[in-house]
Every structure is written in structure tokens, then in C-alpha cells.
Motif scaffolding. Structure first.
Motif: not given
Length: 359
Positions: A340-345, A349-350, A354-358
Motif C-alpha cells: 500500500l505504501r508503494r501504491l502511488h509509484g 508505472r502502470m 499503458e502509454k507504451k502499449i497503446r
């Protein structure tokens, strides 16, 4: 049978002085009588501890299995449970069996509890100018300060303290050891249990180089009609305006209501809940046990907060809100907390992936 088991009472709960017919209960409280109205009962009990002189109730279908095991002479059920309970000598069928049970307990208590006397105990200290209505009881060693007004039939238990100018409505009952500080007004037909403190100072301090400087709490507390307040609950006076508890509110034990809080009519709060200062809670809300509500926010009418939730911002729409994580083994909790503490990072990354595979 062991000596310990033999020492247990055969019957628990409040027993009527004389048995009553089921038909008489239906005549007094309504409902549909199914079976033998001449069946006589003398106590109320849960299904699993009922005997042949007991009326019990079934409020939830998950307890239906107990219908085949109970010894109750009469069971209060909803229409959907009529067939399942048909083996009992008598049934009372009603749309809301739990509500019927609540009204039955009131009927029962009126016949079992001794009538409260009236009058002022010789050891009570009552100021000369206190307005005492007819039928008022003031118990032993109670203190009622100047200018207080006690409405008709009010019951002030032993060792209560009623501050200067406090107003108490008709037929309101204070159990022993209740404290109502000056500036408090309590409506009619309220019930305050032992240890309740109404009108203590709110938690107000201004920081300075020399330490904390107290902000005098100059408001009062206004409590409406038909309010019940559980044991050891505290309701603080307002800092400038009043703290307000609307009519029909029900507060459980060990609740903290801070200064300038406003609670709307018919809202109910379970034990150990706490509400910080200047928060407004609407009408018809329910607040679960140990829930915490921060200050200076608003909660709409018809909001239901689950137990142990933390409300940190205003809730503007009615609905059911929950802010707790389910209990789990500590090692699993540590892993989830780390994630949960790493959720923002992880989210960033997600997004980049997504930008790369679109296309």
C-alpha cells in the motif's frame, strides 16, 4: 449434575408476578394470534433458553434452526416464518418481530418494575429557588443548584449533580451519578445512564510560547426529547454556540461528543464512537461502535458508518460507508501494508506502461 450447574438459576430475566395469556398480549400489542390464545407465559427469553412459560422471538432467519429445539410456549415471528414455527403451541405473527419484541419489553417492564416514588430525599441539597414540578423524585445526596428547573415527573437519581440554571423536561430520568453542568437543557422523556457528563468543557487551547492557553467554553448543551444516553458518555459544551443533540437520538456507552457538534434527529451511535468538534451529523444516521469522526465536517441524513471506521471528510450522500481493513495474520498485514505504501509509484508505472502499449 455438578454443584456449579446446580447453583445456576433455573430461570433468568424478569418474571411477571402472575402469568399472562398470549391472547392478552395480542390484545395489548397487536399482531396475529395463531394457535392457543389461552397459553400462559411468565417470562421473555431467547429461543435457546426458553421454557414452557416463555415467549421468545425470531428476528433473523439464520436462527430458524432453533425453532425446532426451543421449548418456548409462544414465539413472535414474521409472516415468512409462520410455517417453520407452526409446531409451537402459540404464535404471534407480525411484520417486524424485533420491533414487536421491543414493545413487548416496554409492556413487561411497566408491570414488573416498582413504581418510582416522588419527593426529595432528606440528604439532597436543593437550592431554594429550584422549580420542582409535580411528581419529581430527587434521590439521596443529589445536588441541585440555583435556578434549575425540573419538569413534571422528572427522576433525579442519587448523587446526581444538576448545575445552576439547568432545565430538565417532564418525565426525564437520570440514573445515579449523572452530572449536568450549567448551561444544559434536557428535553422530555429522556434517559441518562450512570456516569453521563453533559456540559464539561470542550477541548480548546491556543498555543503560545509559554504553553497552552485555555479557550473558555462559553456555550451550552441542548438535548431534545426522547434521547437516551448510555453510561459514561460525555457531551461537551459548545465553545461559543451550543452543542446540539436532536430529538430521538440514541447514544450508547462510552461515547465522546466534542464541543459544537450537532447530531440530527433519530441518529444512533454505538459504544466507544467519538466525534470531534464542530462536526454536523444528519438525521436518521447510524454510527458503528468505535467509529471516529474528525472535526469540522458534515455528514448527510441517512448515512450509515460501519464499526471502527475513520471518517476524515464530509459525506454528502446517504449510504453505507466503511473504512476498515479486515483482520488478518500479522505477517500478511505487513506485506499488504508495504504494498500500500508503494501504491502511488505502482500506479505511475502502470500509466507509463499503458502509454507504451497503446497504438
Amino acid at each position: 449434575m455438578s454443584a456449579t450447574a446446580a447453583a445456576q438459576p433455573q430461570h433468568r430475566g424478569t418474571v411477571l408476578p402472575q402469568p399472562v395469556r398470549v391472547a392478552d398480549l395480542v390484545a395489548a400489542l397487536g399482531g396475529e394470534l395463531v394457535g392457543d390464545g389461552e397459553v400462559r407465559i411468565q417470562r421473555i427469553a431467547p429461543l435457546d433458553s426458553a421454557d414452557e412459560q416463555t415467549v421468545a422471538f425470531l428476528a433473523s432467519a439464520r436462527y430458524q434452526v432453533q425453532l425446532g429445539q426451543t421449548q418456548a410456549a409462544c414465539v413472535i415471528v414474521a409472516p415468512a416464518m409462520r410455517e417453520a414455527a407452526s409446531q409451537r403451541p402459540a404464535l404471534i405473527v407480525t411484520p417486524d418481530s424485533y420491533l414487536y419484541f421491543a414493545r413487548l419489553t416496554q409492556w413487561w417492564a411497566a408491570r414488573c418494575r416498582p413504581a418510582a416514588p416522588s419527593g426529595i430525599h432528606p440528604s439532597a441539597a436543593v437550592a431554594a429557588d429550584v422549580q420542582v414540578g409535580p411528581g419529581v423524585l430527587i434521590g439521596a445526596q443529589a445536588v441541585v443548584e440555583p435556578g434549575a428547573v425540573l419538569g413534571e415527573g422528572a427522576h433525579i437519581g442519587a448523587l446526581c449533580h444538576i448545575g445552576a440554571g439547568v432545565e430538565i423536561g417532564a418525565h426525564t430520568r437520570l440514573a445515579p451519578n449523572v452530572v449536568l453542568m450549567h448551561g444544559t437543557r434536557v428535553g422530555a422523556r429522556c434517559l441518562l445512564h450512570s456516569g453521563v457528563v453533559v456540559g464539561a468543557d470542550g477541548f480548546g487551547f491556543a498555543p503560545s510560547a509559554a504553553g497552552w492557553v485555555k479557550i473558555e467554553q462559553l456555550g451550552g448543551v441542548w438535548i431534545g426529547d426522547d434521547v437516551e444516553i448510555g453510561a459514561n458518555t460525555c457531551i461537551d459544551r459548545g465553545a461559543l454556540d451550543d452543542t446540539v443533540i436532536g430529538s430521538g437520538v440514541k447514544l450508547d456507552n462510552l461515547i465522546q461528543i466534542a464541543h459544537n457538534v450537532q447530531i440530527g434527529e433519530r441518529t444512533a451511535m454505538a459504544g466507544c464512537a467519538a466525534v470531534a468538534g464542530s462536526t454536523r451529523i444528519g438525521s436518521g444516521c447510524t454510527i458503528g461502535g468505535a467509529a471516529n469522526i474528525v472535526g469540522h465536517i458534515s455528514i448527510a441524513d441517512g448515512v450509515h458508518v460501519s464499526a471502527a471506521s475513520l471518517v476524515m471528510s464530509s459525506l454528502t450522500k446517504p449510504g453505507h460507508y466503511t473504512g476498515v481493513y479486515p483482520l488478518e495474520e500479522h505477517a500478511d498485514w505487513e506485506k499488504n501494508a508495504a504494498t500500500l505504501r508503494r501504491l502511488h509509484g505502482l500506479r505511475e508505472r502502470m500509466r507509463n506502461l499503458e502509454k507504451k502499449i497503446r497504438p
